[in-house]
Write an enzyme that holds these catalytic residues in place. Structure first.
Site, PDB file in Angstrom:
ATOM      1  N   ASP A   1      86.960 105.996  54.034  1.00 58.70           N
ATOM      2  CA  ASP A   1      87.202 106.748  52.811  1.00 58.70           C
ATOM      3  C   ASP A   1      88.660 107.220  52.885  1.00 58.70           C
ATOM      4  O   ASP A   1      89.284 107.153  53.953  1.00 58.70           O
ATOM      5  CB  ASP A   1      86.229 107.930  52.765  1.00 58.70           C
TER       6      ASP A   1
ATOM      7  N   ASP B   1      90.475 110.236  50.532  1.00 58.38           N
ATOM      8  CA  ASP B   1      90.615 111.683  50.356  1.00 58.38           C
ATOM      9  C   ASP B   1      89.612 112.426  51.235  1.00 58.38           C
ATOM     10  O   ASP B   1      88.412 112.170  51.185  1.00 58.38           O
ATOM     11  CB  ASP B   1      90.387 112.077  48.896  1.00 58.38           C
TER      12      ASP B   1
ATOM     13  N   ASP C   1      83.617 111.671  54.417  1.00 60.20           N
ATOM     14  CA  ASP C   1      83.446 113.121  54.545  1.00 60.20           C
ATOM     15  C   ASP C   1      82.406 113.705  53.612  1.00 60.20           C
ATOM     16  O   ASP C   1      82.279 114.930  53.514  1.00 60.20           O
ATOM     17  CB  ASP C   1      84.792 113.824  54.302  1.00 60.20           C
TER      18      ASP C   1
END
Length: 243
Positions: free
Chosen positions: A18, A20, A178
């Site tokens: 991922d 961001d 996240d």
């Protein structure tokens, strides 16, 4: 076999990331920008509300923040304004956006022969620009953005495409993210789910997804991927290319 190898045999051959909240600490400036754009559309949004929209494609994000359908004119105007300001509000920070240890960690994984890719809800163009200004574009291979798939997170299409581009079977790969959606996507794709706890998701939320490996730093991410063994079984998606 180019993946890392230990005494027990093969380990993970590819890692898809991922962006961001995982590689880039863009959450504070993006949250600030979302609040600003929503305000321009006459909607008061708190930093917490803005943070909860991060990681989603622009349509659903602004639809949620403004309380409007995605095709509403105000939502579309907000998306355009957000994209217009992104370079000035976020990209201008360059390498400062990197989480500690990312550059060294990606380099270490590459040195071990682990194939790297990025799969993100950003558009491919935006993701490429962010990777470039942070100075890590050359460390990762394929970049799969929201605009390259029909179904976004948590559907596995994005990560399966990334694995296919790398030529590695999904079950021999890890996905690092996240959010709970990231981990559910990894599980559905039969990838190794690796969660970082310094992004959006809380430890409890992320750990609740069965099989998730928890990491409090990017150094932990590298250690987990280097030590993880692929889970034998029927793989989903791409098969490894012959070498």
């Amino acid at each position: 076999m180019r993946g890392t190898r230990g005494a027990g045999g093969e380990t993970i051959r590819a890692a898809v990331f991922d962006l961001d909240g995982t590689l880039a600490n863009t959450l504070p400036p993006i949250s600030k920008l979302l609040v600003k754009v929503a305000s321009e559309q006459g909607c008061s949004v708190t930093a917490r509300q803005a943070a909860s929209a991060i990681g989603k494609p622009p349509g659903p994000a602004f639809g949620r923040l403004l309380g409007k359908p995605e095709d509403d004119g105000r939502v579309q105007a907000a998306i355009s304004r957000y994209r217009e300001l992104f370079a000035y509000e976020v990209l201008c920070q360059g390498p400062q956006l990197l989480f500690p240890g990312v550059t060294a960690g990606l380099s270490a994984l590459r040195a071990h022969g682990v194939e790297l890719a990025v799969a993100t809800s950003k558009t491919t163009r935006s993701a490429e620009a962010l990777l470039d200004v942070m100075g890590i574009r050359d460390l990762v291979g394929p970049v799969i953005g929201q605009d390259m798939v029909r179904r976004g997170k948590p559907h596995p299409e994005m990560v399966l495409r990334a694995a296919g581009r790398l030529g590695v079977a999904a079950w021999q790969s890890a996905y690092v993210g996240d959010t709970v959606g990231d981990m559910r996507m990894a599980v559905t794709a039969r990838m190794e789910p690796v969660a970082v706890t310094y992004g959006v998701g809380t430890f409890g939320e992320l750990a609740a997804v069965a099989g998730t490996r928890m990491c409090s730093s990017f150094k932990d991410v590298v250690s987990v991927i280097a030590a993880a063994r692929p889970r034998p079984g029927v793989g989903v998606g791409a098969q490894p290319r012959r070498r």
